[in-house]
Design an enzyme around this catalytic site. Sequence first.
Site, PDB file in Angstrom:
ATOM      1  N   GLY A 261      45.111   7.617 -48.480  1.00 63.07           N
ATOM      2  CA  GLY A 261      46.093   6.818 -47.735  1.00 63.07           C
ATOM      3  C   GLY A 261      47.500   7.128 -48.219  1.00 63.07           C
ATOM      4  N   GLY A 263      51.213   6.198 -50.062  1.00 66.78           N
ATOM      5  CA  GLY A 263      51.680   5.406 -51.184  1.00 66.78           C
ATOM      6  C   GLY A 263      51.560   6.126 -52.507  1.00 66.78           C
ATOM      7  N   ASN A 264      52.068   5.445 -53.525  1.00 64.77           N
ATOM      8  CA  ASN A 264      52.170   6.076 -54.833  1.00 64.77           C
ATOM      9  C   ASN A 264      50.828   6.264 -55.522  1.00 64.77           C
ATOM     10  OD1 ASN A 264      54.925   6.599 -54.877  1.00 64.77           O
ATOM     11  ND2 ASN A 264      55.365   4.461 -55.332  1.00 64.77           N
ATOM     12  N   VAL A 265      49.887   5.339 -55.309  1.00 65.61           N
ATOM     13  CA  VAL A 265      48.573   5.504 -55.939  1.00 65.61           C
ATOM     14  C   VAL A 265      47.910   6.747 -55.356  1.00 65.61           C
ATOM     15  CG1 VAL A 265      46.272   4.538 -56.241  1.00 65.61           C
ATOM     16  CG2 VAL A 265      48.259   3.052 -56.435  1.00 65.61           C
ATOM     17  N   GLU A 287      45.023  11.930 -42.715  1.00 65.39           N
ATOM     18  CA  GLU A 287      45.946  11.640 -41.608  1.00 65.39           C
ATOM     19  C   GLU A 287      47.397  11.847 -42.003  1.00 65.39           C
ATOM     20  OE1 GLU A 287      45.089   7.624 -40.471  1.00 65.39           O
ATOM     21  OE2 GLU A 287      45.887   6.810 -42.318  1.00 65.39           O
ATOM     22  N   GLY A 381      44.790   3.754 -40.583  1.00 64.86           N
ATOM     23  CA  GLY A 381      43.587   4.582 -40.462  1.00 64.86           C
ATOM     24  C   GLY A 381      42.538   4.243 -41.503  1.00 64.86           C
ATOM     25  N   LYS A 401      52.563  -9.565 -58.233  1.00 64.10           N
ATOM     26  CA  LYS A 401      53.598 -10.566 -58.536  1.00 64.10           C
ATOM     27  C   LYS A 401      53.500 -11.046 -59.983  1.00 64.10           C
ATOM     28  CE  LYS A 401      54.798 -10.244 -54.225  1.00 64.10           C
ATOM     29  NZ  LYS A 401      55.761  -9.185 -53.915  1.00 64.10           N
TER      30      LYS A 401
HETATM   31  O1  0RQ Z   1      54.976  -6.378 -52.711  1.00 62.04           O
HETATM   32  O2  0RQ Z   1      56.820  -4.787 -52.681  1.00 62.04           O
HETATM   33  O3  0RQ Z   1      57.243  -7.248 -52.618  1.00 62.04           O
HETATM   34  O4  0RQ Z   1      56.359  -6.156 -54.706  1.00 62.04           O
HETATM   35  O5  0RQ Z   1      52.172  -6.040 -51.548  1.00 62.04           O
HETATM   36  O6  0RQ Z   1      51.849  -3.489 -52.740  1.00 62.04           O
HETATM   37  O7  0RQ Z   1      51.035  -2.445 -54.834  1.00 62.04           O
HETATM   38  O8  0RQ Z   1      53.272  -1.689 -53.834  1.00 62.04           O
HETATM   39  O9  0RQ Z   1      51.009  -1.121 -52.795  1.00 62.04           O
HETATM   40  O10 0RQ Z   1      52.712  -0.024 -51.207  1.00 62.04           O
HETATM   41  O11 0RQ Z   1      50.373   0.881 -51.596  1.00 62.04           O
HETATM   42  O12 0RQ Z   1      50.748  -1.220 -50.318  1.00 62.04           O
HETATM   43  C1  0RQ Z   1      47.569  -2.469 -48.880  1.00 62.04           C
HETATM   44  C2  0RQ Z   1      49.906  -3.002 -48.202  1.00 62.04           C
HETATM   45  C3  0RQ Z   1      49.454  -1.717 -50.303  1.00 62.04           C
HETATM   46  C4  0RQ Z   1      49.094  -0.611 -48.079  1.00 62.04           C
HETATM   47  C5  0RQ Z   1      48.989  -1.967 -48.854  1.00 62.04           C
HETATM   48  C6  0RQ Z   1      52.172  -6.984 -52.644  1.00 62.04           C
HETATM   49  C7  0RQ Z   1      52.826  -6.201 -53.778  1.00 62.04           C
HETATM   50  C8  0RQ Z   1      53.933  -5.482 -53.038  1.00 62.04           C
HETATM   51  C9  0RQ Z   1      52.728  -3.693 -51.676  1.00 62.04           C
HETATM   52  P1  0RQ Z   1      56.472  -6.126 -53.223  1.00 62.04           P
HETATM   53  P2  0RQ Z   1      51.870  -2.170 -53.631  1.00 62.04           P
HETATM   54  P3  0RQ Z   1      51.279  -0.265 -51.480  1.00 62.04           P
HETATM   55  C10 0RQ Z   1      46.885   5.433 -44.443  1.00 62.04           C
HETATM   56  C11 0RQ Z   1      45.885   4.319 -44.546  1.00 62.04           C
HETATM   57  C12 0RQ Z   1      46.596  -0.503 -45.156  1.00 62.04           C
HETATM   58  C13 0RQ Z   1      46.780   0.701 -44.298  1.00 62.04           C
HETATM   59  C14 0RQ Z   1      46.175   1.942 -44.860  1.00 62.04           C
HETATM   60  C15 0RQ Z   1      48.566  -0.712 -46.655  1.00 62.04           C
HETATM   61  C16 0RQ Z   1      53.268  -5.124 -51.712  1.00 62.04           C
HETATM   62  O13 0RQ Z   1      48.394   0.380 -48.765  1.00 62.04           O
HETATM   63  O14 0RQ Z   1      49.277  -1.113 -45.764  1.00 62.04           O
HETATM   64  O15 0RQ Z   1      45.495   1.957 -45.878  1.00 62.04           O
HETATM   65  N1  0RQ Z   1      47.269  -0.376 -46.437  1.00 62.04           N
HETATM   66  N2  0RQ Z   1      46.404   3.031 -44.178  1.00 62.04           N
HETATM   67  O16 0RQ Z   1      53.305  -7.083 -54.774  1.00 62.04           O
HETATM   68  C17 0RQ Z   1      50.007 -10.759 -52.153  1.00 62.04           C
HETATM   69  C18 0RQ Z   1      48.102  -9.637 -52.891  1.00 62.04           C
HETATM   70  C19 0RQ Z   1      48.906  -8.462 -53.051  1.00 62.04           C
HETATM   71  C20 0RQ Z   1      50.258  -8.560 -52.695  1.00 62.04           C
HETATM   72  C21 0RQ Z   1      49.817  -6.517 -53.367  1.00 62.04           C
HETATM   73  N3  0RQ Z   1      46.794  -9.627 -53.192  1.00 62.04           N
HETATM   74  N4  0RQ Z   1      48.694 -10.748 -52.437  1.00 62.04           N
HETATM   75  N5  0RQ Z   1      50.812  -9.696 -52.243  1.00 62.04           N
HETATM   76  N6  0RQ Z   1      50.785  -7.338 -52.920  1.00 62.04           N
HETATM   77  N7  0RQ Z   1      48.656  -7.198 -53.462  1.00 62.04           N
HETATM   78  C22 0RQ Z   1      48.226   5.179 -43.763  1.00 62.04           C
HETATM   79  C23 0RQ Z   1      48.210   5.120 -42.261  1.00 62.04           C
HETATM   80  O17 0RQ Z   1      47.337   4.582 -41.705  1.00 62.04           O
HETATM   81  C24 0RQ Z   1      49.322   5.732 -41.504  1.00 62.04           C
END
Ligand code: 0RQ
Length: 496
Positions: A261, A263-265, A287, A381, A401
Site C-alpha cells: 500500500g 505510505g512510509n511503512v 497499484e 485497493g 496519538k
Molecule cells: O493521524 O496524522 O493526525 O497523526 O491516523 O496514520 O500511522 O500516519 O499511517 O499514513 O499509513 O495511514 C490506514 C489511514 C494509515 C492508510 C491509513 C491516525 C494517526 C495519523 C494516519 P495524524 P499513520 P498512514 C493502497 C492501499 C486504507 C487504504 C489502503 C489508509 C493517521 O494506510 O488509508 O490501504 N489505508 N490502500 O495518528 C485513531 C486509530 C488510529 C488513528 C492511526 N486506531 N484511531 N487514529 N491513526 N491509527 C493505496 C490506494 O488504494 C491508492
Amino acid sequence: MPTHPFPTLSADEAAALIPDGAFVGFSGFTPAGAAKAVPAALADRARTLRAAGEPYRLRVLTGASTGDDFDETLAEADAIAWRAPYQSSRALRRRVNAGEVEFVDMHLSHVPQMLEFGFFGAMDWAVVEATEVTADGRVYLTTSSGVSPSVLRHAERVLIEVNRHPSKRLWEMHDVAILPPPPYRSPIPIHHPLSKMGVPFAVLDPAKVAGVVETDAPDDVAPFSAPDDVSRDIAGHVIEFLLHELRSGRIPPDFLPLQSGVGNVANAVMAGLGAHPDVPTFTMYTEVFQDALVDLMEAGRLTAASTCALTLSPPQIQRVYDRMDVFAPKIVVRPQELTNNPGVVRRLGVITINTALEADVYGNVNSTHVAGTQMVNGIGGSGDYTRNGYLSFLVTPSLAKGGAISAIVPMVSHVDHNEHSVQILVTEQGLADLRGLGPMARAEAVIENCAHPMYRDTLRDYVRDARQGHIRHDLGGAFSLHRNLIEHGHMLPAGR
Ligand code: 0RQ
C-alpha cells in the site's frame, strides 16, 4: 504545434462548459496523472457562482485519491456534492465527516466495471490528462491509467489536458484494456507482472472531444521522509517472516510478486526487502509504484512491476524519464480493474501488505473509520488485494496519538477486512500469524505479539471475562476502549 484537430481552450473556458450537478470522471490515481488545470478552474467557478447566489457542485469520480490541487482545492470551494471511490484530502475528509459530501467508499477494482454496467448512471463529462490525443481518438495517458480508459469511453463529452511535462515515451509502459460485461468474459491473459493484453493508449470517439487544455506541470507527489523506528521495526518483522516462509518452502525460491500500500511503512518494507542479502530479486503486482522502487529497479533488485500509477516525487520520476530504455521494459501501467483484479491477484499468488487503523483480537481490521464514524481515506485497493493474496499482511503501529489509542481493540468499530481475509497482523511489537488458528488462539497471538504492553492486561481481561462461545465477546463492553477515548481522551480504563 498541436498534432490534433481539437480546439485549444483555456482552463476557465473548459470549466465553463461543465454545468452544476454534472457527473464528471477525472484522470488520476493518487496525484499521478491527475487533471491539473481544469479542477482549479472548476473551484474558481464554484466560488464565483456561489458569490452570485447560484449553486455549483459536481459529482466527482477518479481512479483513487488525487493531489492537493484537486480534491483539496475543490473541497475548499465546496464544489463536490458526491465523491467516489477514494480520497486523502483534509478538506474533503472534513466535509465528508460533516455530512456535506456524499462519499462512496469502494474497492478500486470495482470502479471501471460499475461504469461499464451502468451502475452509476450516465457520465456527463470526462477530464483526462494525456501526453497526446490524436484525430482518430487515441489518448496517450501520462503517469497513471486508473479509471481513465473507462471514463473516456462512457462520458458524453470529454476535455483532454495535454501535459507537456511528462516523457512522451510513457506509452511504452501502458497496457489498456477494458473488460467486457458478463457473460462474455474470457480468462484474463495476465500470467506475469509484465504480461500485456491490450494497446498502449486509451480510445474515445473523437466527436466527443470538446477541447484540449494545455499544461506543463509535474505530478504533485511529496517525497517520502526517512522511515521512523516504528516503520523500520514493522518492516523488520515482515521481512523476517517472509524469509522464514521462503526457507520453509512455503514461498517458492524465485519468490512471488509483492503488493504494498501507500505510505512510509510500505516504503520501509520495500526498501528493507531490497536491501536484504537473503531476499531474492523480486517482482511487484501492485497499484502504486512509489519512490523506493526506482532505486530497487536501478539496483536490479526489483526486476518487473505492474502498477496502476507511477506515484513518484519529481526527482524520482525524472530519473525514470532520463533512463526510459532501462525502466520502460520493466514496468507495465494498467487500468485499476486489472491491477487490482481479484482473479489475477490470486492467480499470481501476490503477497499483499496494507495498513490498518485498528485490528481486533480476532483479526478483523478497520482501515477507514476512526471510532467507527470518522472517515480517514477509504478502503482503496487494500480489500482487492487482502481478500485474494497468497499471504495477506495488515500492518499498523500498536499505538496512535501518543498512546491514547490502542490499535488492537476487543472489537473493531468498523470492518473493512474481516477475519476470513486477514492472515498476518504486524505491529512494531511483533507479528501474529493467524493462519490455521481458531478465534481463541488468534486472540492470544494478537494480544501477546501485537498489542502494546500497556494495553495487554485490559485486552486479556476482556477476553477472559467475555461470554463463552466460538468467539468470546461481551456485547455491552466490546467498545469500552472506544467509549473511554470519547469520554476521557484515553482508551485505557481509569486507574490503569
Ligand atoms: O493521524 O496524522 O493526525 O497523526 O491516523 O496514520 O500511522 O500516519 O499511517 O499514513 O499509513 O495511514 C490506514 C489511514 C494509515 C492508510 C491509513 C491516525 C494517526 C495519523 C494516519 P495524524 P499513520 P498512514 C493502497 C492501499 C486504507 C487504504 C489502503 C489508509 C493517521 O494506510 O488509508 O490501504 N489505508 N490502500 O495518528 C485513531 C486509530 C488510529 C488513528 C492511526 N486506531 N484511531 N487514529 N491513526 N491509527 C493505496 C490506494 O488504494 C491508492
